[in-house]
Write a protein that holds these residues in place. Structure first.
Motif, PDB file in Angstrom:
ATOM      1  N   ARG A  71       5.984  12.940   2.639  1.00 29.15           N
ATOM      2  CA  ARG A  71       6.608  11.638   2.869  1.00 29.15           C
ATOM      3  C   ARG A  71       5.545  10.637   3.305  1.00 29.15           C
ATOM      4  O   ARG A  71       4.649  10.979   4.081  1.00 29.15           O
ATOM      5  CB  ARG A  71       7.686  11.756   3.957  1.00 29.15           C
ATOM      6  CG  ARG A  71       8.510  10.474   4.150  1.00 29.15           C
ATOM      7  CD  ARG A  71       9.478  10.618   5.308  1.00 29.15           C
ATOM      8  NE  ARG A  71      10.242   9.380   5.520  1.00 29.15           N
ATOM      9  CZ  ARG A  71      10.816   9.037   6.669  1.00 29.15           C
ATOM     10  NH1 ARG A  71      10.757   9.836   7.711  1.00 29.15           N
ATOM     11  NH2 ARG A  71      11.479   7.902   6.774  1.00 29.15           N
ATOM     12  N   ILE A  72       5.644   9.412   2.788  1.00 26.82           N
ATOM     13  CA  ILE A  72       4.749   8.320   3.181  1.00 26.82           C
ATOM     14  C   ILE A  72       5.627   7.106   3.450  1.00 26.82           C
ATOM     15  O   ILE A  72       6.395   6.697   2.578  1.00 26.82           O
ATOM     16  CB  ILE A  72       3.727   7.992   2.081  1.00 26.82           C
ATOM     17  CG1 ILE A  72       2.975   9.249   1.631  1.00 26.82           C
ATOM     18  CG2 ILE A  72       2.730   6.934   2.561  1.00 26.82           C
ATOM     19  CD1 ILE A  72       2.150   9.050   0.367  1.00 26.82           C
ATOM     20  N   TYR A  73       5.544   6.558   4.652  1.00 25.04           N
ATOM     21  CA  TYR A  73       6.426   5.436   4.973  1.00 25.04           C
ATOM     22  C   TYR A  73       5.802   4.525   6.026  1.00 25.04           C
ATOM     23  O   TYR A  73       4.844   4.891   6.721  1.00 25.04           O
ATOM     24  CB  TYR A  73       7.794   5.929   5.442  1.00 25.04           C
ATOM     25  CG  TYR A  73       7.791   6.683   6.762  1.00 25.04           C
ATOM     26  CD1 TYR A  73       8.129   6.044   7.951  1.00 25.04           C
ATOM     27  CD2 TYR A  73       7.456   8.029   6.814  1.00 25.04           C
ATOM     28  CE1 TYR A  73       8.125   6.734   9.161  1.00 25.04           C
ATOM     29  CE2 TYR A  73       7.450   8.723   8.005  1.00 25.04           C
ATOM     30  CZ  TYR A  73       7.793   8.067   9.180  1.00 25.04           C
ATOM     31  OH  TYR A  73       7.782   8.754  10.386  1.00 25.04           O
ATOM     32  N   GLN A  74       6.394   3.343   6.138  1.00 29.21           N
ATOM     33  CA  GLN A  74       5.956   2.314   7.078  1.00 29.21           C
ATOM     34  C   GLN A  74       7.092   2.065   8.069  1.00 29.21           C
ATOM     35  O   GLN A  74       8.169   1.634   7.672  1.00 29.21           O
ATOM     36  CB  GLN A  74       5.623   1.032   6.321  1.00 29.21           C
ATOM     37  CG  GLN A  74       5.319  -0.185   7.188  1.00 29.21           C
ATOM     38  CD  GLN A  74       5.260  -1.472   6.372  1.00 29.21           C
ATOM     39  OE1 GLN A  74       5.869  -1.567   5.313  1.00 29.21           O
ATOM     40  NE2 GLN A  74       4.539  -2.456   6.868  1.00 29.21           N
TER      41      GLN A  74
ATOM     42  N   LEU B 186       0.832  -1.200   0.000  1.00 23.63           N
ATOM     43  CA  LEU B 186       0.000   0.000   0.000  1.00 23.63           C
ATOM     44  C   LEU B 186       0.868   1.253   0.000  1.00 23.63           C
ATOM     45  O   LEU B 186       0.611   2.206  -0.750  1.00 23.63           O
ATOM     46  CB  LEU B 186      -0.906   0.014   1.235  1.00 23.63           C
ATOM     47  CG  LEU B 186      -2.000  -1.049   1.346  1.00 23.63           C
ATOM     48  CD1 LEU B 186      -2.741  -0.896   2.672  1.00 23.63           C
ATOM     49  CD2 LEU B 186      -2.978  -0.954   0.197  1.00 23.63           C
ATOM     50  N   VAL B 187       1.890   1.258   0.852  1.00 23.17           N
ATOM     51  CA  VAL B 187       2.775   2.425   0.954  1.00 23.17           C
ATOM     52  C   VAL B 187       3.466   2.687  -0.383  1.00 23.17           C
ATOM     53  O   VAL B 187       3.588   3.839  -0.826  1.00 23.17           O
ATOM     54  CB  VAL B 187       3.810   2.213   2.080  1.00 23.17           C
ATOM     55  CG1 VAL B 187       4.921   3.265   2.012  1.00 23.17           C
ATOM     56  CG2 VAL B 187       3.123   2.275   3.437  1.00 23.17           C
ATOM     57  N   HIS B 188       3.905   1.628  -1.040  1.00 24.26           N
ATOM     58  CA  HIS B 188       4.556   1.784  -2.345  1.00 24.26           C
ATOM     59  C   HIS B 188       3.616   2.453  -3.340  1.00 24.26           C
ATOM     60  O   HIS B 188       4.023   3.400  -4.046  1.00 24.26           O
ATOM     61  CB  HIS B 188       4.990   0.411  -2.873  1.00 24.26           C
ATOM     62  CG  HIS B 188       5.501   0.437  -4.278  1.00 24.26           C
ATOM     63  ND1 HIS B 188       6.669   1.070  -4.637  1.00 24.26           N
ATOM     64  CD2 HIS B 188       4.977  -0.079  -5.431  1.00 24.26           C
ATOM     65  CE1 HIS B 188       6.858   0.943  -5.937  1.00 24.26           C
ATOM     66  NE2 HIS B 188       5.856   0.253  -6.439  1.00 24.26           N
ATOM     67  N   GLU B 189       2.363   2.015  -3.403  1.00 22.16           N
ATOM     68  CA  GLU B 189       1.431   2.592  -4.369  1.00 22.16           C
ATOM     69  C   GLU B 189       0.995   4.000  -3.972  1.00 22.16           C
ATOM     70  O   GLU B 189       0.763   4.854  -4.834  1.00 22.16           O
ATOM     71  CB  GLU B 189       0.227   1.672  -4.547  1.00 22.16           C
ATOM     72  CG  GLU B 189       0.603   0.356  -5.215  1.00 22.16           C
ATOM     73  CD  GLU B 189      -0.577  -0.365  -5.843  1.00 22.16           C
ATOM     74  OE1 GLU B 189      -1.539   0.318  -6.263  1.00 22.16           O
ATOM     75  OE2 GLU B 189      -0.542  -1.602  -5.914  1.00 22.16           O
ATOM     76  N   LEU B 190       0.901   4.270  -2.676  1.00 23.53           N
ATOM     77  CA  LEU B 190       0.592   5.632  -2.241  1.00 23.53           C
ATOM     78  C   LEU B 190       1.702   6.590  -2.656  1.00 23.53           C
ATOM     79  O   LEU B 190       1.445   7.736  -3.051  1.00 23.53           O
ATOM     80  CB  LEU B 190       0.395   5.680  -0.721  1.00 23.53           C
ATOM     81  CG  LEU B 190      -0.869   5.017  -0.178  1.00 23.53           C
ATOM     82  CD1 LEU B 190      -0.834   4.980   1.346  1.00 23.53           C
ATOM     83  CD2 LEU B 190      -2.134   5.732  -0.663  1.00 23.53           C
TER      84      LEU B 190
END
Length: 287
Positions: free
Chosen positions: A90-93, A11-15
């Motif tokens: 930034r979007i990360y896990q 999900l994070v990759h596609e976001l």
């Protein structure tokens, strides 16, 4: 597969491919535990539906709008006050946890550049959406959790945000063979259970897939494996995690007969030759 850390990583990759650097043009809270963010960027407009439901937490991209109450709930108003028209930078896990962090850049009332973080915890009955300042202090959350509800962590305005370390698990993306042996192979547990108990983000289905790829019985006690078998298990574990780290996802839907049975971010090869099952690739983990 389960809504585990590997699915979250997908999900994070596609976001990051869709809403990174987009501006948040609209914030709505159609349900008590649900947000709907409208984001506009160079890739176009996307709506991000987020739910902290205890029974069905989710995060996905959608083209559909949803009616909201005439009076916006408090949490929605707080978000609008701070990050309306803010930009997602930034979007990360973190550490393969079932958590998605969105860092947002915005201007305050004085025109100064500020940073906030919207934290989406997709953890079953413990799911929450938490809004923090640049010092990791909680501004508010969609579910407030006082000490009477949890002795592990309060989720209240003004409290410091942290991820509860209730289980001593290791990040599987950063694990040498020696660390793998130290963490997993000493456990008196079946292979699949040992993997889920030792590492974050790995569900029972993923653990079973790793065992299958290593040609090992998932029910074999891990502390009885010969060194060659243990090394082979580690290699298949590390190869799968290398795919995750490199965002080499293969989203798909597993069908049992004509009915969808599971979805996955990685190819569940153990079903490829199982009678009654077939796998159909998907264009997106959000499909």
């Amino acid at each position: 597969m389960a809504f585990d850390g590997i699915v979250i990583s997908g999900l994070v990759h596609e976001l990051n491919q869709t809403i990174l650097n987009a501006k948040i043009s609209k914030i709505a809270q159609p349900e008590n535990d649900e947000l709907l963010l409208t984001c506009k960027g160079s890739n176009g407009q996307f709506r991000v539906a987020i739910s902290a439901s205890a029974s069905l937490p989710f995060l996905y991209l959608t083209s559909e709008n949803k009616p909201s109450p005439l009076t916006a709930p408090t949490f929605c108003m707080v978000l609008r006050k701070h990050v309306a028209n803010g930009r997602i930078t930034r979007i990360y896990q973190p550490h393969m946890e079932r958590i998605i962090n969105m860092e947002i850049e915005h201007l305050n009332e004085m025109g100064d550049l500020c940073h906030k973080t919207l934290i989406v915890e997709l953890m079953g009955k413990y799911s929450n959406i938490i809004f923090c300042d640049e010092n990791e202090r909680i501004i508010d959350s969609i579910k407030r959790v006082p000490s009477q509800m949890s002795s592990v962590r309060e989720v209240l305005p003004g409290r410091e945000y942290f991820i509860p370390e209730t289980q001593d698990k290791r990040n599987p993306l950063d694990c040498s063979y020696e660390q793998f042996c130290e963490k997993a192979s000493s456990l008196p547990l079946p292979l699949a259970k040992a993997l889920t108990s030792a590492f974050t983000g790995i569900s029972g289905q993923v653990a079973a897939e790793i065992c299958y790829r290593a040609s090992l019985d998932a029910d074999t006690p891990i502390n009885t494996l010969e060194e060659d078998a243990l090394l082979h298990l580690y290699h298949n574990f590390s190869w799968l995690m290398e795919d995750v780290g490199n965002a080499n996802f293969k989203p798909c839907i597993l069908y049992k007969g004509e009915e969808p049975a599971e979805y996955a971010a990685i190819l569940p090869t153990r079903y490829e030759h199982t009678e009654g099952y077939h796998i159909e690739p998907a264009d997106s983990i959000f499909a």
